[in-house]
Design an enzyme around this catalytic site. Structure first.
Site, mmCIF file in Angstrom:
data_model
loop_
_atom_site.group_PDB
_atom_site.id
_atom_site.type_symbol
_atom_site.label_atom_id
_atom_site.label_comp_id
_atom_site.label_asym_id
_atom_site.label_seq_id
_atom_site.Cartn_x
_atom_site.Cartn_y
_atom_site.Cartn_z
ATOM 1 N N HIS A 48 1.045 -1.553 -0.122
ATOM 2 C CA HIS A 48 0.177 -0.265 0.158
ATOM 3 C C HIS A 48 0.946 1.328 0.080
ATOM 4 C CE1 HIS A 48 -2.988 2.823 0.876
ATOM 5 N NE2 HIS A 48 -2.367 3.216 2.214
ATOM 6 N N GLU A 76 0.911 5.690 12.926
ATOM 7 C CA GLU A 76 -0.537 4.615 13.590
ATOM 8 C C GLU A 76 -0.674 3.565 13.388
ATOM 9 O OE1 GLU A 76 -5.239 5.774 12.200
ATOM 10 O OE2 GLU A 76 -3.563 6.339 11.021
ATOM 11 N N ASP A 77 0.250 2.942 12.818
ATOM 12 C CA ASP A 77 0.386 1.369 12.861
ATOM 13 C C ASP A 77 1.254 0.401 13.678
ATOM 14 O OD1 ASP A 77 -2.087 1.340 11.202
ATOM 15 O OD2 ASP A 77 -1.283 0.997 9.283
ATOM 16 N N ASP A 140 -3.533 8.081 -1.338
ATOM 17 C CA ASP A 140 -3.755 7.044 -0.389
ATOM 18 C C ASP A 140 -5.290 6.287 0.001
ATOM 19 O OD1 ASP A 140 -3.721 5.391 1.833
ATOM 20 O OD2 ASP A 140 -5.331 7.258 2.659
ATOM 21 N N ASP A 260 -26.509 13.844 -24.571
ATOM 22 C CA ASP A 260 -24.814 14.865 -24.477
ATOM 23 C C ASP A 260 -24.015 13.562 -23.506
ATOM 24 O OD1 ASP A 260 -25.608 14.982 -22.237
ATOM 25 O OD2 ASP A 260 -25.786 17.290 -22.217
#
Length: 714
Positions: A48, A76-77, A140, A260
């Site tokens: 990621h 954060e992880d 992200d 259109d």
């Protein structure tokens, strides 16, 4: 899997002099931080951040952005990663970007209502001071949406709704149209899967059917432009799925009724050629009058410029053309950060136009610079800095003026909550009511039925609603207290003359007196008395004219007493070796029989008696002081001022008056105010015989429930 060198090669194409060690270090650090993590797909989590960094490189972002893309989930992880560690390894700039991304990821979006979604977007813009944070966050989100299949259905729907409400409009606001369109299309896929797949099939079929049609139109227009000496680029495309879906919903029509769906764009060198192209197209096909818009001579409020026309093309099919210069196209596709105002129905004010113009120019410039490092000094943003965005415990966002307090927050929720706000918790911690709220904080208001607005709140509240509500309550409360005090003063004045105030009130005499003083009713009269603008005795004289004669007699008596003032007045004071002197008691300290006192000779005014510890005693000429003592046999009543701190509850003033009267002390005047900590502070001037009498009064007052402190005022 994409390698660090793959990213470096892309960066080297547009920034060959970059220091690529930063990317290698960020790649290695991120790989180590996510070493034990896997995505729901079963792939290593590291895929990621690598994909995010790779897309940023394709967008020609600077080194700091690409490094932050690699590191954006580490804080954060990974429990071992800290801001200090990142700063030490990668410097403050990259760390600031990662920290900004972490703040956004912690926001929990719990409402998709339109006005709430706009508040969320504003809050993000107010929290983020560097536009690169938003760009990285949008990339992200793009990758997360591309891999949303592995989430549970309910999570897919929640993430898609959040993307549609928050992130797609942010991409639109920043002028990054390709991100906006992809986010919208992918959100539609999970929110309306049946409609999405039907549209996907129909558009794919339409594209196959129309490929030859599109190519023929392009060739025909190109040939006619060349014939007229115009050099231009012609391109045709089918509109993206979400825009088609929106048009179907807005007009309540089917896919087949949209004429259109194919749009052509013609790019030329200058403005004059735009109108020449328009003439060429209208010469080829008949225009639809209601479908022509000239946004060149009259630009949109977001400075978008282009000619729009629809014509009835080959086979009777409606065909849309957009005609613009290369510069106009660059602004329309990449640089219109203000585009959201037009689409969402807003009008730009001067402040917004200035902010958005600057942002548009900054994005345009980014496309032109070869060295992303040259761009760094111009990526700071401060949009909506005049507002603060905070959460309620239920996840609702409140937009408040910068510098707002919990009181402002309470009144923004409901007037009743503001009126009874006794405290606040910010992110779970108690804060003072003066605390200035910051972006992204969760604010819980604490209320109490016994709490009421305080006049001191006006010193720090920011919102007009809070200010008006506080003023209304204070005015109402002051009126109530004035009426209550006026009633007490009247009751005591009537009682001293052996009259009944309640009887006068019931009989309508008080109402009649109010009319004589040009007041509306009895309560207005009591309020005026409580504020000291009228005396109770004046009212009594109006109601009972016969007492005026008594007043005249008393006035005559006072006049005679004044004449007798030439004779020495002792009033409970003995003065050694002096007989013919007038005595008065100092107002600054109000001495009482029993106090240690001293006399001060004042020219033309006789002898003034002070308490020996009075602050004025040590001033002036010492030879003018003389020893005096109390003559208790001749003592009369004396005035003294007392201060009472007590609970601010209904009936307290009456209880205090009763306690004073029970000790046979007369109340000459009374007033009160409320302190900043919501206590009532009452001031009484009472008449007592001596110091012992005052002690009894103070003891009786301290026995009243809710009284905290009773002090004599010097």
């Amino acid at each position: 899997m994409i390698r660090a060198n793959d990213i470096i090669e892309k960066v080297a194409d547009y920034y060959p002099e970059a220091n690529f060690d930063t990317i290698r270090k960020a790649y290695a650090y991120s790989a180590y931080a996510h070493r034990n993590q896997v995505r729901l797909s079963g792939e290593p989590y590291m895929i990621h951040p690598i994909e995010v960094a790779n897309m940023l490189a394709e967008m020609k972002m600077d080194l700091a952005s690409i490094a932050a893309g690699l590191l954006h989930d580490t804080l954060e992880d990974d429990p071992l990663t800290s801001i200090e560690d990142l700063s030490l390894r990668f410097g403050d700039e990259i760390t600031s970007l990662v920290e900004g991304l972490t703040k956004i990821s912690k926001i929990k979006f719990k409402s998709s209502r339109e006005h709430q979604a706009e508040n969320y977007r504003k809050m993000i813009l107010a929290m983020v001071k560097d536009i690169r944070v938003l760009v990285i966050k949008l990339v992200d989100r793009i990758h997360n949406m591309r891999t949303l299949d592995f989430q549970k259905p309910e999570r897919q729907e929640a993430i898609a709704q959040e993307t549609l409400d928050i992130y797609a409009p942010l991409a639109n606001r920043l002028g990054i149209s390709w991100i906006k369109q992809e986010l919208e299309d992918k959100s539609l896929r999970y929110l309306q899967p049946t409609i999405y797949h039907e549209l996907e099939e129909k558009v794919a079929r339409k594209e196959l059917e129309s490929r030859e049609f599109i190519d023929n139109i392009i060739k025909l227009v190109q040939r006619n432009l060349e014939h007229n000496g115009i050099r231009g680029q012609v391109a045709g495309r089918l509109k993206h799925l979400y825009s088609i879906y929106r048009k179907m919903m807005r007009r309540n029509i089917s896919f087949e009724q949209i004429y259109d769906i194919i749009a052509f764009r013609v790019l030329v060198a200058d403005k004059a050629e735009c109108y020449n192209v328009l003439g060429v197209i209208h010469a080829l096909w008949r225009p639809v009058p209601s479908r022509f818009k000239d946004f060149i001579s009259i630009p949109k409020v977001n400075m978008y410029q282009s000619l729009h026309t629809s014509v009835i093309g080959p086979d009777g099919r409606h065909v849309e053309f957009q005609i613009r210069t290369q510069e106009m196209h660059q602004i329309a596709e990449m640089g219109i950060a203000a585009h959201w105002h037009y689409k969402e129905g807003y009008q730009l004010d001067d402040h917004d136009r200035k902010q958005m113009d600057w942002l548009r120019q900054m994005i345009e410039w980014q496309q032109d610079v070869n060295n992303p490092g040259d761009f760094l000094d111009s990526v700071k943003i401060d949009l909506f800095s005049e507002a603060v965005y905070v959460f309620t415990p239920t996840g609702e966002v409140k937009e408040l003026p910068s510098g707002s307090s919990p009181i402002d927050m309470a009144y923004s929720i409901h007037s009743n909550i503001g009126d009874h706000c006794s405290g606040a918790k910010v992110n779970g911690k108690l804060v003072p009511l003066r605390y200035q709220l910051k972006n992204g904080e969760m604010v819980e208001i604490v209320t109490s039925k016994r709490q009421h607005p305080n006049k001191d709140w006006l010193a720090f509240v920011k919102t007009s609603k809070a200010r008006n509500k506080i003023r209304q309550w204070v005015k109402k409360e002051e009126e109530r207290r004035s009426i209550e005090l006026g009633r007490e003063l009247c009751e005591k004045a009537f009682a001293r003359l052996k009259l009944s105030f309640n009887q006068a009130l019931k009989s309508g005499k008080i109402q009649a007196a109010a009319a004589e003083f040009s007041l509306n009713n009895a309560e207005s009269l009591l309020s005026v008395i409580g504020r000291g603008k009228l005396s109770a005795l004046q009212v009594i004289n109006r109601i009972y004219p016969e007492l005026r004669e008594q007043d005249k007699a008393k006035a005559k008596e006072k006049k005679e007493e004044s004449k007798a003032a030439r004779k020495p007045a002792r009033d409970g004071i003995s003065i050694k070796d002096i007989d013919d002197v007038m005595v008065r008691f100092a107002k600054c300290c109000n001495p009482l029989p029993g106090d240690d006192v001293v006399g001060f000779i004042t020219r033309g005014r006789g002898l003034t008696i002070h308490r020996r510890n009075c602050r004025h005693v040590n001033q002036g000429e010492s030879e003018r002081y003389m020893d005096v003592e109390w003559n208790l046999e001749r003592s009369t009543s004396h005035s003294v001022k007392i201060r009472i701190m007590c609970e601010d509850v209904k009936g307290m003033l009456a209880s205090l008056g009763t306690a004073i009267s029970s000790m046979e002390a007369n109340i000459a005047s009374a007033s009160l105010k409320t302190s900043i900590d919501h206590k009532a502070i009452c001031f009484f001037e009472i008449e007592v015989k001596d110091l012992g009498h005052l002690r009894k009064v103070k003891q009786a007052l301290r026995a009243v429930k809710g009284v905290y402190q009773v002090t004599r005022m010097s």
